[in-house]
Design an enzyme around this catalytic site. Structure first.
Site, PDB file in Angstrom:
ATOM      1  N   GLN A  75     -11.636  -0.640   2.370  1.00 47.35           N
ATOM      2  CA  GLN A  75     -11.775  -1.470   0.985  1.00 47.35           C
ATOM      3  C   GLN A  75     -11.542  -2.552   1.154  1.00 47.35           C
ATOM      4  OE1 GLN A  75      -7.073   0.232   0.902  1.00 47.35           O
ATOM      5  NE2 GLN A  75      -7.913   0.782  -1.234  1.00 47.35           N
TER       6      GLN A  75
ATOM      7  N   ARG B 124       0.992  -1.288   0.318  1.00 44.09           N
ATOM      8  CA  ARG B 124       0.065  -0.045  -0.023  1.00 44.09           C
ATOM      9  C   ARG B 124       0.815   1.119   0.044  1.00 44.09           C
ATOM     10  NH1 ARG B 124      -5.791   1.238   1.977  1.00 44.09           N
ATOM     11  NH2 ARG B 124      -5.286   3.503   2.720  1.00 44.09           N
TER      12      ARG B 124
ATOM     13  N   THR C  74      -6.778   7.389  -1.634  1.00 47.03           N
ATOM     14  CA  THR C  74      -6.856   6.021  -1.402  1.00 47.03           C
ATOM     15  C   THR C  74      -7.965   5.588  -0.393  1.00 47.03           C
ATOM     16  OG1 THR C  74      -4.310   5.635  -2.612  1.00 47.03           O
ATOM     17  CG2 THR C  74      -5.474   4.049  -1.203  1.00 47.03           C
ATOM     18  N   SER C  75      -9.092   4.789  -0.380  1.00 50.40           N
ATOM     19  CA  SER C  75     -10.239   4.630   0.447  1.00 50.40           C
ATOM     20  C   SER C  75      -9.170   3.738   1.232  1.00 50.40           C
ATOM     21  CB  SER C  75     -11.423   3.795   0.364  1.00 50.40           C
ATOM     22  OG  SER C  75     -11.876   4.808  -0.840  1.00 50.40           O
ATOM     23  N   ALA C  76     -10.101   4.419   2.991  1.00 48.74           N
ATOM     24  CA  ALA C  76      -9.946   4.247   4.631  1.00 48.74           C
ATOM     25  C   ALA C  76      -9.503   2.157   3.990  1.00 48.74           C
ATOM     26  CB  ALA C  76     -10.613   3.622   5.128  1.00 48.74           C
TER      27      ALA C  76
END
Length: 421
Positions: A82, A42, A76-78
């Site tokens: 996700q 990530r 970028t989502s939490a």
């Protein structure tokens, strides 16, 4: 592209700690999703210089792009949402999946879950976002496993020559585009953050004939969709006697004559209390949803510093309604036994008592019928056979169909489940 390379061992330590937390919180429930989160780096998909503890936190989203006014338009989502969305999609090896809203990291996770025999197509309207996603996917070894497309996903995508098993929408949507349903296979799932009168729920829908039925729901917020599927809120400002403002934000139906509220803030406030209580730390997110479904004139509310409301900020929440020449919002007060608060309604305007009573009645109705229950959601595209709905079903018209929220006809309202946030 993020050129910052943290020590591999350090990044892996943060990554594994994140996955352990997601498993403990039951956000990851399958070995396939666990493996994907332990594998995909990530930290190589977020903005350069983002600390590892922020990158690998459970509930932090990380901005990718801002609009000129500073509003985040891509992120970028939490990690928790996700993970939940991929679990909600019930993906298995060999499946085909369409991701609407690119960033790179989530597409890489999807590629890990569906494996080399699966297919991932990621689409975004913004060429900067898709260019960045391609670059990062190539750099991390996923470029050959994800097809990135720059397009407005409101329209059919020629790259998809067959229906897909799942669609994950990673931007906030006010409606479901007909093109999405055209691309979805019979029995397939679409996971979408659907905005319903200002309240968003991430809903996994399964296709059932001519309509969609929910299989699971999560609470989360997303940046709004751009392009043809965008829908802006309408904002009205009410001035107080000192020139400060209270803002009312409407997602759907706006009362016909907002000028009736002129001078409302100069009136005496009215409080109506409900005897409905809740313990500290317990979520009452479904009360917000109940308001959006059944409270006429529902809107969101915010107050400038300097207003009387701002001075009372800890005792109220941003859920309100307009009632003719008056408006009302949700408040709480501590109850004598401690550890809990009582819900109430606070109103301003000539008929503030009527407005407060209307909200209080909906709080009590939620306590009787909506508390301690899980509502179900459905989506009925234009042209589908729509049945008769019961009294505890809210019908929300959309551009391309209708969304419904249904609560069971009876509910046990004796336990507190519903939080102070």
């Amino acid at each position: 592209m993020n050129t910052l390379r943290h020590d591999d061992a350090s990044a892996a330590e943060f990554r594994n700690a994140l996955v352990d937390t997601l498993i403990a919180k039951k956000k990851i429930t399958s070995p396939e999703v666990e493996r994907a989160f332990r594998t995909v780096p990530r930290h190589l998909f977020v903005a350069e210089g983002t600390p590892l503890d922020v990158t690998y936190s459970v509930d932090n989203s990380v901005a990718i792009k801002h609009a000129p006014d500073g509003v985040i338009i891509s992120s970028t989502s939490a990690a928790y949402i996700q993970a939940r969305m991929i679990e909600q999609a019930e993906l298995t090896a060999g499946m085909s999946v369409l991701e609407i809203g690119s960033g790179g990291f989530n597409a890489a996770l999807l590629a890990e879950v569906v494996g080399p025999d699966g297919r991932v197509v990621s689409v975004d309207i913004d060429p900067e976002v898709t260019g960045r996603a391609r670059e990062l996917l190539d750099a991390t070894g996923y470029g050959s496993r994800v097809t990135v497309v720059q397009a407005d996903a409101e329209n059919p995508l020629p790259v998809l020559d067959a229906p897909v098993d799942a669609i994950l929408v990673t931007v906030g949507a006010w409606d479901l585009a007909p093109a999405w349903l055209e691309h979805l296979a019979e029995g397939g799932r679409i996971v979408v953050p659907l905005r319903m009168n200002g309240i968003t729920r991430v809903i996994a829908f399964r296709r059932e004939g001519d309509h969609l039925m929910s299989t699971s729901v999560e609470v989360a917020g997303f940046v709004p969709m751009q392009g043809e599927g965008a829908r802006d809120e309408r904002v009205f400002q009410l001035p107080d006697r000192d020139g400060h403002h209270v803002k009312l934000r409407f997602d759907e139906d706006v009362p016909q004559d907002m000028s009736l509220l002129d001078g409302a803030l100069a009136t005496e406030r009215t409080d109506v209390w409900t005897s409905v209580t809740i313990k500290h730390g317990v979520s009452f997110a479904d009360l917000h949803l109940w308001f959006a479904a059944f409270l006429p004139g529902f809107c969101k509310i915010a107050a400038d510093e300097g207003t009387d409301m701002a001075a009372e900020r800890k005792g109220w929440f941003p859920f309100a309604a307009v009632h003719g020449d008056s408006f009302v919002y949700l408040v709480v007060r501590t109850v004598p036994e401690g550890g809990a608060v009582e819900f109430g309604a606070r109103a301003y305007g000539t008929h503030g008592e009527d407005a407060a009573t209307a909200m209080a009645e909906q709080i009590q109705a939620w306590d009787r019928h909506g508390r301690n229950t899980e509502p179900t959601f459905a989506y009925w595209p234009t042209g589908s056979q729509v049945p008769e709905f019961g009294e505890n079903t809210a019908v929300l018209p959309k551009t391309h169909g209708i969304a419904t929220i249904s609560w069971p006809s009876t509910a046990n309202a004796s336990d507190d489940q519903g939080a102070l946030q």
